[in-house]
Write a protein that holds these residues in place. Structure first.
Motif, mmCIF file in Angstrom:
data_model
loop_
_atom_site.group_PDB
_atom_site.id
_atom_site.type_symbol
_atom_site.label_atom_id
_atom_site.label_comp_id
_atom_site.label_asym_id
_atom_site.label_seq_id
_atom_site.Cartn_x
_atom_site.Cartn_y
_atom_site.Cartn_z
ATOM 1 N N ILE A 95 0.854 -1.187 0.000
ATOM 2 C CA ILE A 95 0.000 0.000 0.000
ATOM 3 C C ILE A 95 0.890 1.236 0.000
ATOM 4 C CG2 ILE A 95 -1.768 1.303 1.249
ATOM 5 C CD1 ILE A 95 -2.617 -1.368 2.563
ATOM 6 N N VAL A 96 0.689 2.110 -0.974
ATOM 7 C CA VAL A 96 1.352 3.405 -0.999
ATOM 8 C C VAL A 96 0.434 4.390 -0.297
ATOM 9 C CG1 VAL A 96 1.964 5.346 -2.507
ATOM 10 C CG2 VAL A 96 2.816 3.070 -3.017
ATOM 11 N N VAL A 97 1.017 5.177 0.605
ATOM 12 C CA VAL A 97 0.251 6.166 1.371
ATOM 13 C C VAL A 97 0.863 7.532 1.091
ATOM 14 C CG1 VAL A 97 -0.578 6.825 3.640
ATOM 15 C CG2 VAL A 97 -0.080 4.422 3.157
ATOM 16 N N THR A 98 0.038 8.462 0.649
ATOM 17 C CA THR A 98 0.546 9.775 0.265
ATOM 18 C C THR A 98 -0.435 10.874 0.639
ATOM 19 O OG1 THR A 98 1.414 11.085 -1.582
ATOM 20 C CG2 THR A 98 -0.406 9.584 -2.082
ATOM 21 N N GLY A 99 0.079 12.054 0.806
ATOM 22 C CA GLY A 99 -0.763 13.222 1.023
ATOM 23 C C GLY A 99 -0.929 14.029 -0.245
ATOM 24 N N SER A 100 -0.371 13.527 -1.354
ATOM 25 C CA SER A 100 -0.401 14.222 -2.645
ATOM 26 C C SER A 100 -1.553 13.729 -3.508
ATOM 27 C CB SER A 100 0.934 13.972 -3.370
ATOM 28 O OG SER A 100 0.836 14.260 -4.738
ATOM 29 N N GLU A 101 -2.385 14.656 -3.960
ATOM 30 C CA GLU A 101 -3.498 14.285 -4.837
ATOM 31 C C GLU A 101 -3.005 13.628 -6.120
ATOM 32 O OE1 GLU A 101 -6.159 17.578 -5.598
ATOM 33 O OE2 GLU A 101 -5.929 18.251 -3.530
ATOM 34 N N SER A 102 -1.953 14.187 -6.724
ATOM 35 C CA SER A 102 -1.469 13.653 -7.998
ATOM 36 C C SER A 102 -0.858 12.269 -7.824
ATOM 37 C CB SER A 102 -0.479 14.609 -8.659
ATOM 38 O OG SER A 102 0.585 14.914 -7.789
ATOM 39 N N LEU A 103 -0.161 12.031 -6.738
ATOM 40 C CA LEU A 103 0.381 10.691 -6.504
ATOM 41 C C LEU A 103 -0.723 9.702 -6.146
ATOM 42 C CD1 LEU A 103 3.713 11.409 -4.635
ATOM 43 C CD2 LEU A 103 3.452 10.286 -6.847
ATOM 44 N N ALA A 104 -1.748 10.160 -5.454
ATOM 45 C CA ALA A 104 -2.858 9.280 -5.104
ATOM 46 C C ALA A 104 -3.552 8.749 -6.355
ATOM 47 C CB ALA A 104 -3.854 10.001 -4.206
ATOM 48 N N ALA A 105 -3.455 9.501 -7.452
ATOM 49 C CA ALA A 105 -4.081 9.084 -8.708
ATOM 50 C C ALA A 105 -3.124 8.296 -9.605
ATOM 51 C CB ALA A 105 -4.580 10.317 -9.465
ATOM 52 N N ALA A 106 -1.869 8.162 -9.205
ATOM 53 C CA ALA A 106 -0.872 7.472 -10.039
ATOM 54 C C ALA A 106 -1.213 5.990 -10.176
ATOM 55 C CB ALA A 106 0.521 7.641 -9.441
ATOM 56 N N LYS A 107 -0.908 5.446 -11.319
ATOM 57 C CA LYS A 107 -1.108 4.019 -11.573
ATOM 58 C C LYS A 107 0.228 3.309 -11.381
ATOM 59 C CE LYS A 107 -5.339 4.679 -12.883
ATOM 60 N NZ LYS A 107 -6.196 4.934 -11.781
ATOM 61 N N LEU A 108 0.302 2.510 -10.352
ATOM 62 C CA LEU A 108 1.516 1.766 -10.023
ATOM 63 C C LEU A 108 1.162 0.285 -10.035
ATOM 64 C CD1 LEU A 108 2.592 4.066 -7.064
ATOM 65 C CD2 LEU A 108 3.691 3.965 -9.311
ATOM 66 N N SER A 109 1.671 -0.453 -10.992
ATOM 67 C CA SER A 109 1.245 -1.840 -11.178
ATOM 68 C C SER A 109 1.690 -2.773 -10.052
ATOM 69 C CB SER A 109 1.730 -2.367 -12.531
ATOM 70 O OG SER A 109 3.137 -2.348 -12.597
ATOM 71 N N SER A 110 2.737 -2.437 -9.327
ATOM 72 C CA SER A 110 3.215 -3.283 -8.231
ATOM 73 C C SER A 110 2.490 -3.022 -6.921
ATOM 74 C CB SER A 110 4.710 -3.054 -8.009
ATOM 75 O OG SER A 110 5.434 -3.448 -9.138
ATOM 76 N N VAL A 111 1.585 -2.076 -6.930
ATOM 77 C CA VAL A 111 0.917 -1.633 -5.708
ATOM 78 C C VAL A 111 -0.523 -2.135 -5.701
ATOM 79 C CG1 VAL A 111 0.152 0.438 -4.478
ATOM 80 C CG2 VAL A 111 2.416 0.378 -5.544
ATOM 81 N N ASP A 112 -0.955 -2.636 -4.550
ATOM 82 C CA ASP A 112 -2.329 -3.124 -4.414
ATOM 83 C C ASP A 112 -3.326 -2.013 -4.145
ATOM 84 O OD1 ASP A 112 -1.911 -6.068 -4.573
ATOM 85 O OD2 ASP A 112 -0.614 -5.639 -2.868
ATOM 86 N N LEU A 113 -2.862 -0.960 -3.470
ATOM 87 C CA LEU A 113 -3.770 0.106 -3.081
ATOM 88 C C LEU A 113 -2.966 1.384 -2.856
ATOM 89 C CD1 LEU A 113 -6.737 0.781 -2.177
ATOM 90 C CD2 LEU A 113 -6.046 0.119 0.135
ATOM 91 N N VAL A 114 -3.521 2.504 -3.294
ATOM 92 C CA VAL A 114 -2.942 3.808 -3.003
ATOM 93 C C VAL A 114 -3.943 4.552 -2.130
ATOM 94 C CG1 VAL A 114 -2.096 5.990 -3.943
ATOM 95 C CG2 VAL A 114 -1.669 3.865 -5.195
#
Length: 141
Positions: A95-114
């Motif tokens: 799980i990627v956790v971010t306070g950034s709106e643009s990163l929260a919308a990023a598509k990361l194929s190795s990640v299960d949840l942002v």
């Protein structure tokens, strides 16, 4: 748990139970003033806190990944490679956790949840975050 709370023996014993990696990503670009950088780090922490408290005993929080400008394809590709390497260490969920709106919308194929703010700059809601994680675990079980 935080990564620094585990030694090699504890990791070997607890790894089957600590199946979910939390990766805070602050989204710094390098052009922030000190107060702006502080704000971005704090925003990621605001989204991380409900996860760490709700799921202690099942998650491990890795050191924060700071420099990941969502507008820079090279930096996002580097983040993706880092996430893929974390997955190789034995985590079942990432799980990627971010306070950034643009990163929260990023598509990361190795990640299960942002986890992070939506397009409207929403604030973290503990119940919503917990539901998203438990739903991810159910779907990927």
């Amino acid at each position: 748990m935080k990564f620094s709370e585990l030694d090699e023996v504890q990791w070997a014993d607890l790894q089957p139970y600590l199946d979910t990696c939390l990766l805070p990503v602050t989204g710094l670009t390098g052009s922030e003033t000190p107060p702006e950088a502080t704000g971005k780090v704090a925003a990621a922490g605001d989204w991380l806190y409900p996860l760490e408290t709700a799921f202690r005993g099942r998650t491990v929080t890795q050191p924060a990944y700071h420099y990941a400008d969502a507008a820079n394809d090279e930096e996002i590709a580097r983040l993706e490679r880092y996430c893929a390497s974390l997955r190789q260490t034995g985590y079942r969920f990432l799980i990627v956790v971010t306070g950034s709106e643009s990163l929260a919308a990023a598509k990361l194929s190795s990640v299960d949840l942002v986890i992070g703010p939506g397009a409207q700059g929403s604030e973290p809601e503990a119940d919503t975050i917990r539901r998203a994680v438990t739903e991810m675990w159910r779907q990927k079980a």
